[in-house]
Structures are given as structure tokens and as C-alpha cells.
Design a protein around this motif. Structure first.
Motif, mmCIF file in Angstrom:
data_model
loop_
_atom_site.group_PDB
_atom_site.id
_atom_site.type_symbol
_atom_site.label_atom_id
_atom_site.label_comp_id
_atom_site.label_asym_id
_atom_site.label_seq_id
_atom_site.Cartn_x
_atom_site.Cartn_y
_atom_site.Cartn_z
ATOM 1 N N GLY A 112 0.816 -1.194 0.000
ATOM 2 C CA GLY A 112 0.000 0.000 0.000
ATOM 3 C C GLY A 112 0.852 1.247 0.000
ATOM 4 N N HIS A 113 2.174 1.099 0.181
ATOM 5 C CA HIS A 113 3.046 2.260 0.192
ATOM 6 C C HIS A 113 3.838 2.395 -1.113
ATOM 7 C CE1 HIS A 113 2.282 3.143 4.334
ATOM 8 N NE2 HIS A 113 2.610 1.922 4.702
ATOM 9 N N GLU A 114 3.690 1.366 -2.018
ATOM 10 C CA GLU A 114 4.599 1.332 -3.183
ATOM 11 C C GLU A 114 4.496 2.572 -4.045
ATOM 12 O OE1 GLU A 114 2.085 -1.645 -3.430
ATOM 13 O OE2 GLU A 114 3.084 -1.706 -1.500
ATOM 14 N N SER A 115 3.307 3.114 -4.129
ATOM 15 C CA SER A 115 3.136 4.245 -5.023
ATOM 16 C C SER A 115 3.596 5.545 -4.367
ATOM 17 C CB SER A 115 1.668 4.369 -5.408
ATOM 18 O OG SER A 115 0.917 4.446 -4.215
ATOM 19 N N LEU A 116 3.880 5.486 -3.038
ATOM 20 C CA LEU A 116 4.244 6.710 -2.327
ATOM 21 C C LEU A 116 5.718 7.039 -2.544
ATOM 22 C CD1 LEU A 116 2.296 5.988 0.930
ATOM 23 C CD2 LEU A 116 1.838 7.827 -0.700
ATOM 24 N N PRO A 117 6.102 8.301 -2.369
ATOM 25 C CA PRO A 117 7.503 8.679 -2.559
ATOM 26 C C PRO A 117 8.395 8.047 -1.492
ATOM 27 C CG PRO A 117 6.248 10.536 -1.715
ATOM 28 C CD PRO A 117 5.264 9.457 -2.041
ATOM 29 N N THR A 118 9.666 7.912 -1.808
ATOM 30 C CA THR A 118 10.639 7.390 -0.867
ATOM 31 C C THR A 118 11.022 8.506 0.090
ATOM 32 O OG1 THR A 118 11.500 6.063 -2.654
ATOM 33 C CG2 THR A 118 12.851 6.217 -0.686
ATOM 34 N N ILE A 119 10.827 8.295 1.399
ATOM 35 C CA ILE A 119 11.174 9.365 2.339
ATOM 36 C C ILE A 119 12.626 9.248 2.752
ATOM 37 C CG2 ILE A 119 10.374 8.160 4.429
ATOM 38 C CD1 ILE A 119 9.276 11.114 5.125
ATOM 39 N N LEU A 120 13.120 8.015 2.790
ATOM 40 C CA LEU A 120 14.517 7.814 3.190
ATOM 41 C C LEU A 120 15.150 6.794 2.264
ATOM 42 C CD1 LEU A 120 16.687 8.446 5.364
ATOM 43 C CD2 LEU A 120 15.922 6.382 6.526
ATOM 44 N N TYR A 121 16.319 7.119 1.761
ATOM 45 C CA TYR A 121 16.964 6.278 0.775
ATOM 46 C C TYR A 121 18.436 6.166 1.112
ATOM 47 C CZ TYR A 121 18.812 5.060 -3.878
ATOM 48 O OH TYR A 121 19.472 4.476 -4.924
ATOM 49 N N LEU A 122 18.899 4.962 1.443
ATOM 50 C CA LEU A 122 20.327 4.746 1.697
ATOM 51 C C LEU A 122 20.865 3.848 0.599
ATOM 52 C CD1 LEU A 122 18.962 4.913 4.750
ATOM 53 C CD2 LEU A 122 21.276 4.335 5.422
ATOM 54 N N ASN A 123 22.000 4.233 0.038
ATOM 55 C CA ASN A 123 22.559 3.436 -1.039
ATOM 56 C C ASN A 123 24.066 3.288 -0.861
ATOM 57 O OD1 ASN A 123 22.752 1.994 -3.412
ATOM 58 N ND2 ASN A 123 23.033 3.837 -4.654
ATOM 59 N N GLY A 124 24.501 2.033 -0.684
ATOM 60 C CA GLY A 124 25.935 1.731 -0.614
ATOM 61 C C GLY A 124 26.653 2.431 0.522
ATOM 62 N N VAL A 125 25.981 2.606 1.671
ATOM 63 C CA VAL A 125 26.590 3.354 2.771
ATOM 64 C C VAL A 125 27.605 2.488 3.511
ATOM 65 C CG1 VAL A 125 26.154 4.525 4.953
ATOM 66 C CG2 VAL A 125 24.553 4.793 3.050
ATOM 67 N N THR A 126 28.814 3.024 3.639
ATOM 68 C CA THR A 126 29.876 2.311 4.344
ATOM 69 C C THR A 126 30.466 3.228 5.405
ATOM 70 O OG1 THR A 126 30.401 1.024 2.387
ATOM 71 C CG2 THR A 126 32.103 1.152 4.080
ATOM 72 N N VAL A 127 30.602 2.705 6.624
ATOM 73 C CA VAL A 127 31.240 3.451 7.712
ATOM 74 C C VAL A 127 32.256 2.524 8.360
ATOM 75 C CG1 VAL A 127 30.929 4.553 9.959
ATOM 76 C CG2 VAL A 127 29.184 4.836 8.203
ATOM 77 N N SER A 128 33.518 2.967 8.444
ATOM 78 C CA SER A 128 34.536 2.149 9.109
ATOM 79 C C SER A 128 35.050 2.874 10.337
ATOM 80 C CB SER A 128 35.727 1.900 8.184
ATOM 81 O OG SER A 128 35.298 1.565 6.907
ATOM 82 N N PHE A 129 35.233 2.131 11.412
ATOM 83 C CA PHE A 129 35.921 2.651 12.592
ATOM 84 C C PHE A 129 37.203 1.859 12.742
ATOM 85 C CE2 PHE A 129 31.355 3.245 13.771
ATOM 86 C CZ PHE A 129 31.356 4.614 13.698
ATOM 87 N N ASP A 130 38.346 2.475 12.509
ATOM 88 C CA ASP A 130 39.638 1.803 12.637
ATOM 89 C C ASP A 130 39.657 0.463 11.896
ATOM 90 O OD1 ASP A 130 40.642 3.812 14.243
ATOM 91 O OD2 ASP A 130 39.787 2.914 16.058
ATOM 92 N N GLY A 131 39.161 0.481 10.688
ATOM 93 C CA GLY A 131 39.220 -0.736 9.883
ATOM 94 C C GLY A 131 38.020 -1.650 10.055
ATOM 95 N N PHE A 132 37.290 -1.488 11.182
ATOM 96 C CA PHE A 132 36.089 -2.301 11.379
ATOM 97 C C PHE A 132 34.924 -1.646 10.643
ATOM 98 C CE2 PHE A 132 32.134 -2.677 13.860
ATOM 99 C CZ PHE A 132 31.886 -4.022 13.655
ATOM 100 N N LYS A 133 34.270 -2.455 9.778
ATOM 101 C CA LYS A 133 33.182 -1.874 9.000
ATOM 102 C C LYS A 133 31.876 -1.990 9.773
ATOM 103 C CE LYS A 133 34.852 -1.873 4.309
ATOM 104 N NZ LYS A 133 34.899 -2.522 2.997
ATOM 105 N N ALA A 134 31.444 -0.861 10.383
ATOM 106 C CA ALA A 134 30.194 -0.868 11.127
ATOM 107 C C ALA A 134 29.024 -0.958 10.154
ATOM 108 C CB ALA A 134 30.091 0.384 11.974
ATOM 109 N N LEU A 135 29.137 -0.284 9.015
ATOM 110 C CA LEU A 135 28.156 -0.410 7.942
ATOM 111 C C LEU A 135 28.925 -0.790 6.687
ATOM 112 C CD1 LEU A 135 25.760 2.655 8.389
ATOM 113 C CD2 LEU A 135 25.448 0.310 9.185
ATOM 114 N N ASP A 136 28.440 -1.794 5.982
ATOM 115 C CA ASP A 136 29.161 -2.302 4.830
ATOM 116 C C ASP A 136 28.229 -2.314 3.627
ATOM 117 O OD1 ASP A 136 30.905 -3.468 3.134
ATOM 118 O OD2 ASP A 136 30.957 -5.424 4.140
ATOM 119 N N ASN A 137 28.325 -1.276 2.824
ATOM 120 C CA ASN A 137 27.538 -1.214 1.595
ATOM 121 C C ASN A 137 26.042 -1.404 1.878
ATOM 122 O OD1 ASN A 137 27.322 -0.834 -1.119
ATOM 123 N ND2 ASN A 137 27.703 -2.970 -1.659
ATOM 124 N N LEU A 138 25.563 -0.685 2.888
ATOM 125 C CA LEU A 138 24.162 -0.814 3.309
ATOM 126 C C LEU A 138 23.242 -0.047 2.366
ATOM 127 C CD1 LEU A 138 21.963 -1.541 5.484
ATOM 128 C CD2 LEU A 138 22.520 0.637 6.541
#
Lengths: 389, 258
Positions: free
Chosen positions: B10-36
């Protein structure tokens, strides 16, 4: 509706503040009267040295108030507020130096004695304008305010907080002290500025001038208190406390924390500068030791003793600790630093909320609650409705 | 476009409010987020689950501007690049956040907490002269009612119970009136009754807002009855209804099986 009150009742509800303002108003009238109109032989005569001493306490109280505003309400522990106080003092000192004119030891019409002594031929550019009182008064506000603004701009934007911020405020006042010690800075080196003659045409040694300076200090302190109370009671003040208690929460609510800190820090520095400007003519000298880091730390102790985060507590702490200082440095000079250190430790351990937050009789509520209860009883007894303040 | 699952339909036709693409965050080599990568549609209620260290809180930090990603894009409302803005700007755009540990202003009253969260001018100097108007008080009263906090509105927030603090924080989010709410473990440390009440509160809020809930508690997620995203080692492991993801063997292996 509970939880919502119009602004003015805040002032009426602020009992500790009302007591303070009443005492200040009474002192501003009584002390000069007892000094000038009561003959020296009478028991109630207030000697001139005491007038100046009390005036000095009031200047310290204004300084303590400015520290309490940033530390008590916004959690910014400044260990360098003495610098703003000293800068305000120097701005006033420069005006007083220019007022000496040809009455200096060397009799030079423009240059202060120390410049003649250093063989300077003309007035440095930054001494121009200080012969006008209005200009000097503007500088008293502007110089500390501008320094605080620049300092805060960089420090708060870089999100320097806590002990790191305290350390750099301390470094700031230390650096200024070293700079002002240098003769070629043009502020009289380690002797500072002194031998003042008069202010606005009034002889600074005269009893009348001293009494007027005392009254001015009392009024300025009262004004500073009212201003601080207005600030902390406003929504701005609520945001300050919110930042103190949960800075990241405030950020995620959309408050630009650095702007709030910058405004309150600058305002506080201006208050400290005004305190310094009133202090200098009453003590007759300003020198670089006013910038010493120990001075700024002492101010924090006054606030802690009186009660951090309660404005009247800061005033009480400043006056009380300085009274103790006057007493001990006279009676037991070697003991003073131990007393000061012991006081700080004792307050931290046993009175974390300071005197105002702990001693019920002096607390903002208790004593008045007692009076309130008594009045309620009385009005009930006499069948009348209770009148509101 | 991904095939729409049964729940969250029921939400497919609605606009995307939040969009994350390929998000990567590393802390000292540890990938907290990996291509999320994942997205939320306007009006959607979404639960994000995953074991400790899966990157749930880091994901919230990236969205709210607390942490800058090393790579990837984060868009709000299809056009606003969140990686360029700071926390205050993002909050004022309409993204509210509730922390894992209840974070309220302990020395302020419940009423004042809500007042501070009230949507409006956030600038420092106008705040000196701000006066609360009747419309604003009515809004605060409405939220006091929603969060069941009206009887304690004059108490210092620090004196509230754990559950009440959580509700107060949710109430503060409502005062902000954000388009997107990020809610981190709202049921942590709550009694069963409080947990149920919280789920009811969030469903009510989700009727008019987009909500992302990070949660450990499976019962609570079931109560929410919404689409679920499973994070593992910084990226999406599975997505769909709770039943679908619970049946997913990889999910069972990394998370539910333990």
C-alpha cells in the motif's frame, strides 16, 4: 495552567533574588549615607576603606555571577573568566591614565609616565580615544565581548567541551598574562596602570567618589542579576540547561548548540568586563597578575561555595569567600591558601549544591515557605482572603 | 522495483522518504556499515532488527548527521542529501530521533521538556523573548494525553520511571512533528504492560508519520505488525514480514538460531 506562567511572576517567585535585590538597593543607599553623613566618631559610621572594600566585593560578585551564568546554567566551566575581568579593568585603567594629564611624575601632557620612562615618543595607536570616557566605556564592553566571541566561535564550533574547554580557557588567560607582562605591549608591563587621579572630574581619593563607585557597583550588580534572571527564565535559558544536561538531545531536537553557547559566553564575558572596569578605580591599580590563572580558578570556587546554578548563590559565595580572604590574609596570612583549598574540598564533598542549595534557612524556598504559611494562617484567622504578591 | 511483500503493502506508489545506497562506515578498519542499502516509503512503519554490532545504531547516526559515511549516499525526501548537513539542520528538516537510553532533560519538568521539543523557531536570540501561546499549549496538552503523562506534567523529568521517560522522549518527538521518526529500542527495560502500551503508541504515531523502529524484542516487533529489515555485519540480510524473515535460514543462523 500549571507548567505555564507569564514571565513577570518568575521574578516575583524568585525569593532569593528579591532578597538580594533588596539588600543591594539598601546597601547602595545606606553605605554612602553612613559613610558621608554620619560623623566618624559615631558607632554606625562606615569608614572609607570599608566602602571601597565592600565595593570590591560587589565587583567580584558580578564576576562570580557571570561565571555562574555559563557554568551553572550551560555547563561551560570557564577557568579563564579573570581575563575578561582584567580586560575590562585595563580599558578603564587606560582611561584613568589618560585623565592624569600633566599631573604625572614626568608631567608629559599626553604620554603616561611608563611610556616616558621607556623613551616612547608618541602614543601607540590603540591608546587613542581612551581620553573620552564614552569611548573607554564602549571598550570595556567591546574588548572582552569580542575576545569571548572569537574564542567561542572557534571553540564551540569545533565542539570542544568539558575539561578540554576548561584547559584552553586557562591557556587563554595565561597567554594574556604573559603578553601583558611585556613592556613593549604598551600596557605598563608588570607594574600595570596606577597612580590614577580622577574619574569624570571627581577625585578618586575623595570619600564622595568612593561612595558613588560603591553605589554604582551595587546598582550594576543588581542590573546584572536582573539580566541573568531574565536570561535563565526565558526559553533561551531553558535551552541552556537542556544543553548542560543532555547536549546531544538538544542537538537532535534541532537546537544549534554552538549559537546558544556563543551568545551566553559573550554576554558573560561582557559582564565580567564591566565588573573589572568598576573594580579598577576602587582598588587604584590594574596589573597583569589579574590575568593569573589562579584568579580565575578562585572565581569558580566562589560560585561552588555559594551554589552553582543559583544566581544569588554566586553573589553570596563571592562576598563570603572574599570576606574570609580579607580576614585570614589580615589575621593569619599563612593559613589563607589552606583555608581556600580546604573550603573547595569541603564544598565538593559535603555541599555539592553550595550554601544556597544546602542550608535550608538560606535556601530560596524554605524560609519564605515558612513566612507564606504564617501569612496564610494569619489571613485565615482574620477571615480575609489571602493576597497574592 | 523490488516485489512488494504482503506487509507494508500500500506504500509502493508513495515517494521514498529515506533512501540509503551503498553506505559504508569504518571505525579503525572495522566496518560498522558495509555497503548498506535500503529505503523507506512515506508513511511506512518499519522495524529494523539484528544482533549486537549489526550496525543499527550506526545507521541512525548516519541518518541524523552524527556520523559521516565513508562512502554511499543518504537522501531524505528524494532530494535532500543528508551527508552534507549537521544534526540541527537534519532535525529541523523533519527527522526526529529517540535514543536507546532514554534521554530527556532531567532538570526540566515534563511540560518543559515537551515545550523545548515544540516545533518552531530554534534560533538563540529569538528564544530570549519567546512566549508560549495558547495554540502551542493545546498541542502540548494533546501530546501529554497521547503519552499518558498529563498527571505528571509538573514533575521533573529526572523523577519519572524508566517507562515514563521513554514515553516522554516519544512525546518530545511528536512535539517536533517530524516527517520521519527514528526510534531506537523503545521497549528496552520496560514491563510487558508498558511494552504493549508503547507498541500501541507507535502504531498510532505511524498512522500519520514514517517511523523506523530498531528493536531486539521479537514480541514487540510482532506487536508492531510491520515490515522487518534484518541487519547483519553492516548490511541487509533479509527483508519482509516477520514470518518471512524468521523462516529465512540465514537469519536463523546468524540471529534467531542463537
Amino acid at each position: 495552567m500549571a507548567g505555564w506562567r507569564p514571565g513577570f511572576t518568575h521574578l516575583l517567585g524568585d525569593r532569593g533574588g528579591l532578597v538580594l535585590l533588596t539588600v543591594l538597593a539598601a546597601a547602595a543607599v545606606l553605605v554612602p549615607v553612613l559613610n558621608l553623613l554620619v560623623p566618624p566618631t559615631a558607632a554606625f559610621h562606615v569608614p572609607t576603606y570599608l566602602v571601597s572594600l565592600l565595593g570590591k566585593y560587589l565587583c567580584y560578585a558580578l564576576l562570580a555571577l557571570s561565571v555562574d551564568l555559563v557554568w551553572g546554567f550551560c555547563g561551560i566551566l570557564s577557568l579563564g573568566h579573570g581575563a575578561f575581568f582584567a580586560l575590562g579593568g585595563y580599558a578603564m585603567g587606560m582611561h584613568l591614565m589618560r585623565q592624569i594629564g600633566t599631573r604625572g611624575v614626568y608631567g608629559h601632557p599626553v604620554l603616561p609616565d611608563f611610556m616616558v620612562f621607556l623613551n616612547w615618543k608618541e602614543l601607540p595607536w590603540y591608546w587613542h580615544g581612551f581620553d573620552h570616557f564614552a569611548f573607554a566605556a564602549l571598550m570595556v564592553v567591546l574588548v572582552p565581548g569580542l575576545l569571548a566571541f572569537l574564542f567561542g566561535w572557534f571553540a564551540f564550533r569545533s565542539r570542544v567541551t568539558g575539561v578540554y574547554l576548561s584547559i584552553i580557557t586557562q591557556a587563554m588567560t595565561f597567554a594574556l598574562m604573559l603578553a601583558f607582562f611585556r613592556n613593549n605591549m604598551g600596557f605598563g608591563g608588570n607594574n600595570g596602570l596606577t597612580d590614577f587621579k580622577d574619574l569624570l572630574g571627581f577625585n578618586l581619593q575623595a570619600d564622595g567618589t568612593r561612595a558613588a563607585l560603591f553605589a554604582a557597583s551595587a546598582l550594576m550588580l543588581a542590573g546584572g542579576y536582573a539580566l541573568c534572571r531574565f536570561v535563565v527564565n526565558s526559553r533561551f535559558g531553558k535551552v541552556l540547561v537542556a544543553i548542560r544536561d543532555a547536549e546531544s538531545r538538544a542537538r537532535f531536537l534541532g537546537y544549534r548548540v554552538e549559537s546558544y553557547k556563543l551568545v551566553v559566553f559573550t554576554l558573560s564575558a561582557v559582564m565580567a568586563g564591566v565588573a573589572g572596569a568598576l573594580y579598577v578605580p576602587q582598588v587604584g591599580i590594574i596589573n597583569p597578575s589579574e590575568f593569573s590563572p589562579a584568579n580565575s580558578i578562585e572565581v569558580v570556587i566562589w560560585v561552588a561555595v555559594g551554589g552553582r546554578g543559583s544566581l544569588h548563590g554566586a553573589v553570596l559565595g563571592a562576598v563570603l569567600v572574599n570576606y574570609l580572604k580579607s580576614y585570614f590574609t589580615g589575621a593569619l596570612p599563612d593559613a589563607w591558601l589552606f583555608v581556600l583549598g580546604g573550603l573547595f574540598i569541603a564544598v565538593t564533598l559535603f555541599l555539592p549544591k553550595g550554601i544556597v542549595g544546602t542550608v535550608p534557612a538560606l535556601g530560596p524556598g524554605r524560609c519564605w515557605k515558612g513566612i507564606d504559611a504564617a501569612t496564610t494562617q494569619l489571613t485565615r484567622l482574620f477571615g480575609g482572603g489571602r493576597t497574592q504578591l | 522495483m523490488n516485489p512488494a511483500p504482503a506487509i507494508g503493502a500500500g506504500h509502493e506508489s508513495l515517494p521514498t522518504i529515506l533512501y540509503l545506497n551503498g553506505v559504508t562506515v569504518s571505525f579503525d578498519g572495522f566496518k560498522a556499515l558495509d555497503n548498506l542499502s535500503f529505503y523507506i516509503r512515506a508513511g511506512e512503519l518499519r522495524a529494523v532488527i539484528g544482533p549486537n554490532g549489526a550496525g543499527k545504531t550506526t545507521m541512525m547516526d548516519v541518518i541524523t548527521g552524527k556520523t559521516r559515511p565513508d562512502a554511499g549516499e543518504v537522501f531524505f525526501d528524494e532530494t535532500v542529501d543528508l551527508t552534507k548537513l549537521d544534526e540541527a539542520r537534519i532535525a529541523n528538516l523533519g527527522i526526529g530521533r529517540k535514543f536507546q537510553k532514554p534521554t530527556v532533560f532531567e532538570n526540566h519538568t515534563v511540560f518543559e521538556n515537551l515545550e523545548l521539543a515544540l516545533a518552531g523557531d530554534r534560533r538563540a536570540l529569538p528564544a530570549l523573548f519567546f512566549r508560549l501561546g495558547p495554540a502551542e499549549r493545546a498541542r502540548i496538552d494533546a501530546v501529554l494525553a497521547t503519552t499518558a503523562l498529563a498527571p505528571v506534567q509538573d514533575r521533573a523529568a529526572g523523577s519519572l520511571s524508566h517507562g515514563q521517560k521513554q514515553w516522554l522522549e516519544i512525546g518530545m518527538l511528536l512535539m517536533q512533528d517530524p516527517d520521519l521518526l527514528l526510534v531506537d529500542e523503545p521497549a528496552a527495560g520496560m514491563t510487558d504492560a508498558e511494552t504493549e502500551q508503547t507498541a500501541r503508541m507507535l502504531r498510532e504515531i505511524a498512522a500519520s508519520h514514517s517511523v523506523v523502529v530498531v528493536e531486539h524484542d521479537m514480541e514487540f516487533v510482532r506487536d508492531l505488525g510491520c515490515r522487518v529489515t534484518v541487519l547483519h555485519e553492516g548490511s541487509v540480510l533479509a527483508e519482509g514480514s516477520l514470518e518471512t524473515v524468521q523462516a529465512n535460514p540465514r537469519v536463523v543462523e546468524v540471529y534467531l538460531g542463537r
